[in-house]
Scaffold this motif. Structure first.
Motif, PDB file in Angstrom:
ATOM      1  N   THR A  38     -20.564 -23.831   6.180  1.00  0.00           N
ATOM      2  CA  THR A  38     -20.966 -24.020   7.576  1.00  0.00           C
ATOM      3  C   THR A  38     -20.753 -25.489   7.895  1.00  0.00           C
ATOM      4  O   THR A  38     -21.433 -26.356   7.337  1.00  0.00           O
ATOM      5  CB  THR A  38     -22.419 -23.611   7.824  1.00  0.00           C
ATOM      6  OG1 THR A  38     -22.616 -22.250   7.400  1.00  0.00           O
ATOM      7  CG2 THR A  38     -22.768 -23.693   9.309  1.00  0.00           C
ATOM      8  N   LYS A  43     -19.032 -21.348  10.972  1.00  0.00           N
ATOM      9  CA  LYS A  43     -19.117 -20.616   9.714  1.00  0.00           C
ATOM     10  C   LYS A  43     -17.748 -20.163   9.234  1.00  0.00           C
ATOM     11  O   LYS A  43     -17.002 -19.538   9.986  1.00  0.00           O
ATOM     12  CB  LYS A  43     -20.010 -19.384   9.878  1.00  0.00           C
ATOM     13  CG  LYS A  43     -21.452 -19.722  10.159  1.00  0.00           C
ATOM     14  CD  LYS A  43     -22.303 -18.466  10.226  1.00  0.00           C
ATOM     15  CE  LYS A  43     -23.758 -18.827  10.493  1.00  0.00           C
ATOM     16  NZ  LYS A  43     -24.676 -17.752  10.140  1.00  0.00           N
TER      17      LYS A  43
ATOM     18  N   GLU B   2     -25.159 -11.222   9.194  1.00  0.00           N
ATOM     19  CA  GLU B   2     -25.135 -12.656   9.467  1.00  0.00           C
ATOM     20  C   GLU B   2     -26.228 -13.053  10.452  1.00  0.00           C
ATOM     21  O   GLU B   2     -26.914 -14.054  10.266  1.00  0.00           O
ATOM     22  CB  GLU B   2     -23.759 -13.034  10.016  1.00  0.00           C
ATOM     23  CG  GLU B   2     -23.500 -14.515  10.063  1.00  0.00           C
ATOM     24  CD  GLU B   2     -22.072 -14.804  10.487  1.00  0.00           C
ATOM     25  OE1 GLU B   2     -21.901 -15.300  11.602  1.00  0.00           O
ATOM     26  OE2 GLU B   2     -21.136 -14.513   9.716  1.00  0.00           O
ATOM     27  N   GLU B   3     -26.383 -12.211  11.509  1.00  0.00           N
ATOM     28  CA  GLU B   3     -27.433 -12.486  12.491  1.00  0.00           C
ATOM     29  C   GLU B   3     -28.813 -12.402  11.866  1.00  0.00           C
ATOM     30  O   GLU B   3     -29.718 -13.153  12.221  1.00  0.00           O
ATOM     31  CB  GLU B   3     -27.343 -11.494  13.655  1.00  0.00           C
ATOM     32  CG  GLU B   3     -26.252 -11.852  14.636  1.00  0.00           C
ATOM     33  CD  GLU B   3     -26.167 -10.848  15.781  1.00  0.00           C
ATOM     34  OE1 GLU B   3     -27.160 -10.124  15.999  1.00  0.00           O
ATOM     35  OE2 GLU B   3     -25.117 -10.789  16.419  1.00  0.00           O
ATOM     36  N   ASP B   6     -29.528 -15.527   9.972  1.00  0.00           N
ATOM     37  CA  ASP B   6     -29.857 -16.596  10.914  1.00  0.00           C
ATOM     38  C   ASP B   6     -31.285 -16.463  11.435  1.00  0.00           C
ATOM     39  O   ASP B   6     -32.008 -17.458  11.547  1.00  0.00           O
ATOM     40  CB  ASP B   6     -28.880 -16.581  12.094  1.00  0.00           C
ATOM     41  CG  ASP B   6     -27.556 -17.233  11.743  1.00  0.00           C
ATOM     42  OD1 ASP B   6     -27.506 -17.982  10.750  1.00  0.00           O
ATOM     43  OD2 ASP B   6     -26.572 -16.987  12.464  1.00  0.00           O
ATOM     44  N   SER B   7     -31.694 -15.225  11.759  1.00  0.00           N
ATOM     45  CA  SER B   7     -33.052 -15.104  12.313  1.00  0.00           C
ATOM     46  C   SER B   7     -34.118 -15.313  11.243  1.00  0.00           C
ATOM     47  O   SER B   7     -35.168 -15.893  11.535  1.00  0.00           O
ATOM     48  CB  SER B   7     -33.276 -13.789  13.063  1.00  0.00           C
ATOM     49  OG  SER B   7     -32.430 -12.794  12.631  1.00  0.00           O
ATOM     50  N   LYS B  10     -34.324 -19.134  10.894  1.00  0.00           N
ATOM     51  CA  LYS B  10     -35.015 -19.775  12.024  1.00  0.00           C
ATOM     52  C   LYS B  10     -36.507 -19.453  12.012  1.00  0.00           C
ATOM     53  O   LYS B  10     -37.349 -20.330  12.273  1.00  0.00           O
ATOM     54  CB  LYS B  10     -34.389 -19.317  13.346  1.00  0.00           C
ATOM     55  CG  LYS B  10     -33.046 -19.968  13.634  1.00  0.00           C
ATOM     56  CD  LYS B  10     -32.704 -19.918  15.135  1.00  0.00           C
ATOM     57  CE  LYS B  10     -31.518 -20.808  15.470  1.00  0.00           C
ATOM     58  NZ  LYS B  10     -30.236 -20.336  14.887  1.00  0.00           N
ATOM     59  N   ASP B  70     -29.123 -24.217   9.895  1.00  0.00           N
ATOM     60  CA  ASP B  70     -27.968 -23.457   9.400  1.00  0.00           C
ATOM     61  C   ASP B  70     -28.410 -22.636   8.204  1.00  0.00           C
ATOM     62  O   ASP B  70     -29.021 -23.177   7.274  1.00  0.00           O
ATOM     63  CB  ASP B  70     -26.847 -24.406   8.957  1.00  0.00           C
ATOM     64  CG  ASP B  70     -26.289 -25.223  10.108  1.00  0.00           C
ATOM     65  OD1 ASP B  70     -25.890 -24.612  11.120  1.00  0.00           O
ATOM     66  OD2 ASP B  70     -26.242 -26.461  10.000  1.00  0.00           O
ATOM     67  N   SER B  71     -28.099 -21.343   8.217  1.00  0.00           N
ATOM     68  CA  SER B  71     -28.529 -20.452   7.127  1.00  0.00           C
ATOM     69  C   SER B  71     -27.336 -19.700   6.563  1.00  0.00           C
ATOM     70  O   SER B  71     -26.399 -19.356   7.287  1.00  0.00           O
ATOM     71  CB  SER B  71     -29.557 -19.444   7.647  1.00  0.00           C
ATOM     72  OG  SER B  71     -30.656 -20.111   8.231  1.00  0.00           O
ATOM     73  N   GLN B  72     -27.396 -19.434   5.270  1.00  0.00           N
ATOM     74  CA  GLN B  72     -26.367 -18.627   4.598  1.00  0.00           C
ATOM     75  C   GLN B  72     -27.041 -17.741   3.552  1.00  0.00           C
ATOM     76  O   GLN B  72     -28.022 -18.163   2.937  1.00  0.00           O
ATOM     77  CB  GLN B  72     -25.350 -19.526   3.867  1.00  0.00           C
ATOM     78  CG  GLN B  72     -24.464 -20.366   4.762  1.00  0.00           C
ATOM     79  CD  GLN B  72     -23.526 -21.284   3.967  1.00  0.00           C
ATOM     80  OE1 GLN B  72     -23.612 -21.347   2.741  1.00  0.00           O
ATOM     81  NE2 GLN B  72     -22.657 -21.985   4.674  1.00  0.00           N
ATOM     82  N   VAL B  82     -31.211 -22.513   3.597  1.00  0.00           N
ATOM     83  CA  VAL B  82     -31.461 -22.957   4.961  1.00  0.00           C
ATOM     84  C   VAL B  82     -31.371 -24.482   4.975  1.00  0.00           C
ATOM     85  O   VAL B  82     -31.976 -25.146   4.124  1.00  0.00           O
ATOM     86  CB  VAL B  82     -32.864 -22.522   5.446  1.00  0.00           C
ATOM     87  CG1 VAL B  82     -33.069 -22.913   6.905  1.00  0.00           C
ATOM     88  CG2 VAL B  82     -33.072 -21.025   5.266  1.00  0.00           C
TER      89      VAL B  82
END
Lengths: 124, 124
Positions: A38, A43, B2-3, B6-7, B10, B70-72, B82
């Motif tokens: 990222t 990404k 992926e979403e 991300d959530s 966050k 940013d998360s993966q 994160v």
């Protein structure tokens, strides 16, 4: 153990930014198909997409200066997380840009590491 | 997928800094005995040492303002990395301090996450 993690982290960071500053296409050796990058919120996944992004950044030459490297073991299976802060000098810019970057290094069957997770941000 | 990553990232970040800014002793719920924190280069391990460090920082009140998250996904076993950048306002200080922080979240058998790796650095 703790000292070993620290030296692996530092050695990786030296190698990573040496390639970045001197031979960006050779960074393909650091990633694998499962690797994620990222970069400033964008990404990318996989060796080709990641190395294409890195080699097509809008500057040819740059120089990373590392301020801090913090490493920790990331799992019982031998992963390592590495957190870097430093600055990035671009050609024609008077002031270096501050950045932070994290890596999650995953062990290979051959006893090396590849970059599983890579997140880069400039610090404004 | 992926979403969802991300959530989760966050939501975790909101929860983490809400506790930090309002109820630091309650941050013990985020860590487990295997958790590691490297805070400005100082290494701590385990719930008690980590929460003692956080609660004994030399300021009572503070306010984190998050700039980027940013998360993966970090592994096939459900971990998440994160990466956070933001600023930290301390009482009596005119200017906020810039910081970066990374977390490696590990899943619990109950379907929650705990912080396995936590690395914090101020950005000068």
């Amino acid at each position: 153990m703790e000292e070993q993690i620290d030296s692996v982290g530092k050695a990786f960071v030296d190698h990573y930014y040496h390639l970045f500053d001197n031979d960006r296409p050779a960074m393909s050796s650091l990633y694998q198909p499962t690797s994620m990058l990222t970069f400033e919120g964008q990404k990318l996944q996989g060796v080709e997409d990641i190395v294409t992004k890195l080699t097509q950044l809008p500057f040819d030459q740059c120089r990373h200066v590392i301020s801090t490297v913090d490493s920790q073991p990331a799992s019982v299976t031998g992963g390592i997380v590495v957190f870097v802060s430093g600055s990035l000098q671009l050609p024609g810019e008077n002031h270096p840009l501050q950045f932070s970057q994290m890596f999650h290094l995953s062990p290979t069957p051959q006893g090396n590491f590849f970059v599983l997770n890579d997140i880069f941000r400039l610090n404004y």
